[in-house]
Design a protein around this motif. Structure first.
Motif, PDB file in Angstrom:
ATOM      1  N   LEU A 233      -8.982   1.640  -0.993  1.00 14.03           N
ATOM      2  CA  LEU A 233      -8.214   0.637  -0.550  1.00 14.03           C
ATOM      3  C   LEU A 233      -9.020   0.183   0.963  1.00 14.03           C
ATOM      4  O   LEU A 233      -9.770   0.959   1.589  1.00 14.03           O
ATOM      5  CB  LEU A 233      -6.979   1.198   0.059  1.00 14.03           C
ATOM      6  CG  LEU A 233      -5.963   1.752  -1.087  1.00 14.03           C
ATOM      7  CD1 LEU A 233      -4.668   2.264  -0.612  1.00 14.03           C
ATOM      8  CD2 LEU A 233      -5.636   0.736  -1.950  1.00 14.03           C
TER       9      LEU A 233
ATOM     10  N   VAL B 187      -4.183  -6.352   2.173  1.00 11.07           N
ATOM     11  CA  VAL B 187      -4.778  -5.281   1.910  1.00 11.07           C
ATOM     12  C   VAL B 187      -5.500  -5.420   0.530  1.00 11.07           C
ATOM     13  O   VAL B 187      -4.877  -6.073  -0.324  1.00 11.07           O
ATOM     14  CB  VAL B 187      -3.718  -4.119   1.517  1.00 11.07           C
ATOM     15  CG1 VAL B 187      -4.227  -3.025   0.834  1.00 11.07           C
ATOM     16  CG2 VAL B 187      -3.009  -3.757   2.679  1.00 11.07           C
ATOM     17  N   ARG B 188      -6.640  -4.794   0.400  1.00  5.83           N
ATOM     18  CA  ARG B 188      -7.331  -4.787  -0.976  1.00  5.83           C
ATOM     19  C   ARG B 188      -7.567  -3.572  -1.674  1.00  5.83           C
ATOM     20  O   ARG B 188      -7.849  -2.631  -0.925  1.00  5.83           O
ATOM     21  CB  ARG B 188      -8.821  -5.309  -0.837  1.00  5.83           C
ATOM     22  CG  ARG B 188      -8.809  -6.912  -0.368  1.00  5.83           C
ATOM     23  CD  ARG B 188     -10.168  -7.524  -0.435  1.00  5.83           C
ATOM     24  NE  ARG B 188     -11.126  -6.771   0.727  1.00  5.83           N
ATOM     25  CZ  ARG B 188     -11.165  -7.183   2.075  1.00  5.83           C
ATOM     26  NH1 ARG B 188     -10.306  -7.812   2.542  1.00  5.83           N
ATOM     27  NH2 ARG B 188     -11.800  -6.422   2.624  1.00  5.83           N
ATOM     28  N   CYS B 189      -7.186  -3.516  -2.858  1.00  7.16           N
ATOM     29  CA  CYS B 189      -7.271  -2.411  -3.831  1.00  7.16           C
ATOM     30  C   CYS B 189      -8.516  -2.886  -4.619  1.00  7.16           C
ATOM     31  O   CYS B 189      -8.473  -3.503  -5.602  1.00  7.16           O
ATOM     32  CB  CYS B 189      -6.063  -2.163  -4.538  1.00  7.16           C
ATOM     33  SG  CYS B 189      -6.148  -0.663  -5.755  1.00  7.16           S
TER      34      CYS B 189
ATOM     35  N   ALA C  62       0.852  -1.211   0.102  1.00  9.31           N
ATOM     36  CA  ALA C  62      -0.030   0.002  -0.014  1.00  9.31           C
ATOM     37  C   ALA C  62       0.978   1.274   0.044  1.00  9.31           C
ATOM     38  O   ALA C  62       0.297   2.170  -0.305  1.00  9.31           O
ATOM     39  CB  ALA C  62      -0.893   0.052   1.346  1.00  9.31           C
TER      40      ALA C  62
ATOM     41  N   SER D 266       0.079   4.294  -2.553  1.00 16.90           N
ATOM     42  CA  SER D 266       0.057   5.656  -2.186  1.00 16.90           C
ATOM     43  C   SER D 266       0.895   6.466  -2.877  1.00 16.90           C
ATOM     44  O   SER D 266       0.647   7.770  -3.383  1.00 16.90           O
ATOM     45  CB  SER D 266       0.233   5.747  -0.809  1.00 16.90           C
ATOM     46  OG  SER D 266       1.726   5.573  -0.533  1.00 16.90           O
TER      47      SER D 266
ATOM     48  N   LYS E  44     -13.252   0.618   5.231  1.00 15.12           N
ATOM     49  CA  LYS E  44     -12.699   1.781   4.198  1.00 15.12           C
ATOM     50  C   LYS E  44     -12.636   3.046   5.009  1.00 15.12           C
ATOM     51  O   LYS E  44     -13.223   3.388   5.901  1.00 15.12           O
ATOM     52  CB  LYS E  44     -13.545   1.700   3.018  1.00 15.12           C
ATOM     53  CG  LYS E  44     -13.678   0.376   2.103  1.00 15.12           C
ATOM     54  CD  LYS E  44     -14.401   0.786   0.917  1.00 15.12           C
ATOM     55  CE  LYS E  44     -15.865   0.719   1.317  1.00 15.12           C
ATOM     56  NZ  LYS E  44     -16.360  -0.308   1.770  1.00 15.12           N
TER      57      LYS E  44
ATOM     58  N   LEU F  64      -4.045  -2.382   6.421  1.00 14.79           N
ATOM     59  CA  LEU F  64      -3.970  -1.056   6.452  1.00 14.79           C
ATOM     60  C   LEU F  64      -3.963  -0.561   7.806  1.00 14.79           C
ATOM     61  O   LEU F  64      -4.850  -0.731   8.582  1.00 14.79           O
ATOM     62  CB  LEU F  64      -5.360  -0.262   5.709  1.00 14.79           C
ATOM     63  CG  LEU F  64      -5.243  -0.346   4.257  1.00 14.79           C
ATOM     64  CD1 LEU F  64      -6.429   0.114   3.608  1.00 14.79           C
ATOM     65  CD2 LEU F  64      -3.997   0.341   3.699  1.00 14.79           C
TER      66      LEU F  64
ATOM     67  N   THR G 147      -0.862  -6.995  -1.343  1.00 11.74           N
ATOM     68  CA  THR G 147      -2.375  -6.273  -1.771  1.00 11.74           C
ATOM     69  C   THR G 147      -2.819  -7.165  -2.735  1.00 11.74           C
ATOM     70  O   THR G 147      -2.181  -7.915  -3.606  1.00 11.74           O
ATOM     71  CB  THR G 147      -2.026  -4.914  -2.394  1.00 11.74           C
ATOM     72  OG1 THR G 147      -1.169  -4.111  -1.349  1.00 11.74           O
ATOM     73  CG2 THR G 147      -2.942  -4.476  -2.792  1.00 11.74           C
TER      74      THR G 147
END
Length: 280
Positions: free
Chosen positions: A225, A204-206, A2, A6, A240, A230, A32
């Motif tokens: 994200l 972590v998920r995008c 992440a 970013s 989120k 996170l 991720t």
């Protein structure tokens, strides 16, 4: 991973966040999972790889099934800012089968024995192409998916330990996956069992969701994200955070543009089941 994302969003979005927002998750290094349709996933992964190599000085291993013949339009407009040797830091590997992918990842341990430069970012593009094979039983697909991400996790941990001894950047992992509700067939209302397996390992998920306006699909996506990996103040695991949401617009020439997203918009609320920033 992440932390790299970013950097990408900050680099290619015009003042997306105040510095304080970025600091909330700028040092998160969890693996991720990128969830979305195949085209936007590949574009985002390639942009991330080029940015990591050219502007962060990281060595990248990019696993993808289809050979890349030329520089995608996603990054052609950025070529003026690319350092001459930056693309040499990206190594593309083209496993055609699941067995080849597993063998390629497992062989990364040999880099240490060869005293070769270690990668700091492992990218797997389109995991569904390896694990969602026709006529393969669903249970086998799930166990195969777990095997792949577990091997990636263990390999990254091994490389990270070796990198720390040589004072090189830690190794991260990013995997893209197109679930059944993103156009691979199947019941869109049913949960994707492979996705449920992947999210256990990739913290972590995008998330990329197509935007619809007045019932028409637009050439843009809502990106946010989420996930327990996170480390964002004030938000619980899996929730989120409004400061981590963007609109990703694909221009006619294929270039990606990142825009800050107003969480209060009606169309975005339809794809955001929870919002920890709005808690009482």
């Amino acid at each position: 991973m992440a932390d790299i994302l970013s950097f990408v969003f900050q680099r290619f979005g015009s003042q997306l966040h105040a510095a304080g927002d970025l600091k909330l998750f700028s040092h998160t290094e969890s693996s991720t999972l990128v969830i979305g349709d195949e085209d936007i996933n590949k574009s985002l992964l390639f942009l991330t790889a080029v940015t990591a190599a050219s502007e962060m000085g990281l060595r990248v291993l990019f696993f993808t099934k289809n050979q890349i013949q030329s520089l995608p339009v996603t990054v052609k407009d950025l070529s003026i800012s690319l350092k001459p040797d930056s693309l040499k830091k990206i190594r593309f590997v083209y496993p055609k089968t699941l067995e080849e992918l597993l063998e390629d990842v497992a062989s990364l341990h040999e880099l240490v024995l060869e005293n070769a430069p270690l990668p700091s970012l492992l990218i797997v593009d389109g995991l569904e192409q390896y694990v969602c094979v026709q006529d393969r039983p669903q249970q086998d697909c799930q166990s195969t998916s777990a095997h792949v991400v577990a091997l990636l996790h263990d390999t990254a941990a091994f490389l990270k330990a070796r990198s720390e001894k040589s004072q090189q950047p830690s190794c991260r992992v990013i995997v893209s996956y197109q679930p059944v509700w993103e156009g691979r067939g199947g019941d869109v209302d049913a949960p994707d069992p492979i996705f449920l397996v992947l999210e256990r390992y990739l913290q972590v998920r995008c998330n990329l969701h197509k935007v619809m306006v007045s019932g028409e699909v637009q050439n843009e996506w809502l990106l946010y994200l989420s996930g327990p990996g996170l480390k964002v103040d004030g938000c619980g695991n899996g929730e989120k955070y409004p400061g981590l949401q963007w609109r990703v617009v694909m221009q006619p020439n294929g270039a990606l543009e990142f825009r800050p997203e107003n969480a209060a918009k009606e169309e975005t609320s339809q794809v955001q089941p929870s919002d920890c920033g709005n808690k009482a």
